[in-house]
Scaffold this active site. Structure first.
Site, PDB file in Angstrom:
ATOM      1  N   SER A 139       0.877  -1.179   0.000  1.00  0.00           N
ATOM      2  CA  SER A 139       0.000   0.000   0.000  1.00  0.00           C
ATOM      3  C   SER A 139       0.906   1.218   0.000  1.00  0.00           C
ATOM      4  O   SER A 139       2.109   1.102   0.324  1.00  0.00           O
ATOM      5  CB  SER A 139      -0.847  -0.026   1.274  1.00  0.00           C
ATOM      6  N   TYR A 152      -2.034  -1.380  10.419  1.00  0.00           N
ATOM      7  CA  TYR A 152      -1.984  -1.506   8.955  1.00  0.00           C
ATOM      8  C   TYR A 152      -0.640  -1.003   8.418  1.00  0.00           C
ATOM      9  O   TYR A 152      -0.001  -1.667   7.594  1.00  0.00           O
ATOM     10  CB  TYR A 152      -3.142  -0.694   8.362  1.00  0.00           C
TER      11      TYR A 152
END
Ligand code: NAD
Length: 257
Positions: A139, A152
């Site tokens: 990401s 995350y």
């Protein structure tokens, strides 16, 4: 077709980005295994994608389920050339309120999942003599940080380290490992976050999209599942070790290296 004769496993492919990658790979000639939590969802996606795709039930945090699922795929396809470790979830909290169990769940899905699927798949890539391609779904949060996303961001940064090790260990066998780092993509994972972040940050949902998610892009646009799938095809079809241990950001310029 770029992937004719190749076989691929894509985790978390019953939905969103994984599903688009599975479809793109099937169109490029690969036989694709869709691995996801629920067998029915994985099989339904496989049926819609066609091209000999199969659906397999797999919780990527379970060593037994990963090993059984990979064994089933190898039996069906005769081997594995491409692994896309894509399954993921999102949980947001300020760190002082982050429940430890949810932190552990986040690391388990993203990092244990990547480790276990890699461990199960690379022996088949090594044994085939054809090498292979391991692709991790990172990401922009493999590079940047955002508030509320401690677990995350930690997990997505970790995947970069894993890819570098797998690229070094796999090189002698022609196994490459790379990370794709998308910006925000409108999938169920992101749709769920918009109201959650609006509540946590005390702003409107429209402001979450414009002032948080897309604030630093060059054009205020979401990245699409197709943008990510094209990148996954590029990595999977690249023929040599020249492209390994890398991460590629696909984010409308949100992050520039
Ligand atoms: P999604 O929610 O649409 O799909 C995720 C899939 O993973 C679902 O089908 C879900 O069932 C599956 N999954 C969840 N936990 C699993 C487990 N333990 N075992 C097996 N499957 C499991 O989400 P998405 O947006 O397509 O996300 C896919 C990946 O892309 C994730 O790793 C996510 O972090 C990453 N990503 C997404 C975005 C985005 O903006 N959507 C941006 C960057 C990276």
């Amino acid at each position: 077709m770029e992937l004719t004769g190749k076989t691929a496993i894509v985790t978390g492919a019953a939905s969103g980005i994984g599903r688009a990658i599975a479809e793109t790979y099937a169109k490029a000639g690969a036989r694709v295994a869709i691995a996801d939590l629920k067998l029915e969802a994985a099989q339904a996606a496989a049926k819609e994608i066609g091209g000999g795709a199969i659906g397999v039930a797999m919780d990527v945090t379970s060593e037994d389920e990963v090993n059984a699922g990979v064994a089933e795929i190898v039996k069906a396809f005769g081997g594995i050339d491409i692994l896309v470790s894509n399954a993921g979830i999102q949980i947001v909290h300020p760190i002082q309120e982050f429940p430890f169990a949810e932190w552990k769940k986040m690391l388990a899905v993203h990092l244990d999942g990547a480790f276990l699927t890699t461990k199960a798949c690379v022996p088949h890539m090594y044994a085939s003599g054809r090498g292979g391609s391991v692709i991790y779904m990172g990401s922009v949060h493999s590079k940047e940080a955002s508030v509320l996303k401690s677990a995350y961001v930690t997990a997505k940064h970790g995947l970069e380290g894993l890819a570098k090790v797998v690229s070094k260990e796999g090189a002698a066998h022609g196994v490459r490992a790379n990370v794709i780092c998308p910006g925000f993509v409108r999938t169920p994972l992101v749709d769920k976050q918009i109201p959650e972040q609006a509540q946590e940050l005390g702003i409107s949902e429209d402001d979450v999209v414009k002032k948080v998610m897309l604030k630093d892009t060059v054009d205020g646009e979401f990245t699409t599942v197709d943008d990510v799938a094209r990148t996954a095809l590029f990595f999977a079809s690249f023929p040599t070790n020249a492209l390994t241990g890398q991460s590629l950001v696909v984010s409308h310029g949100w992050y520039m290296q």
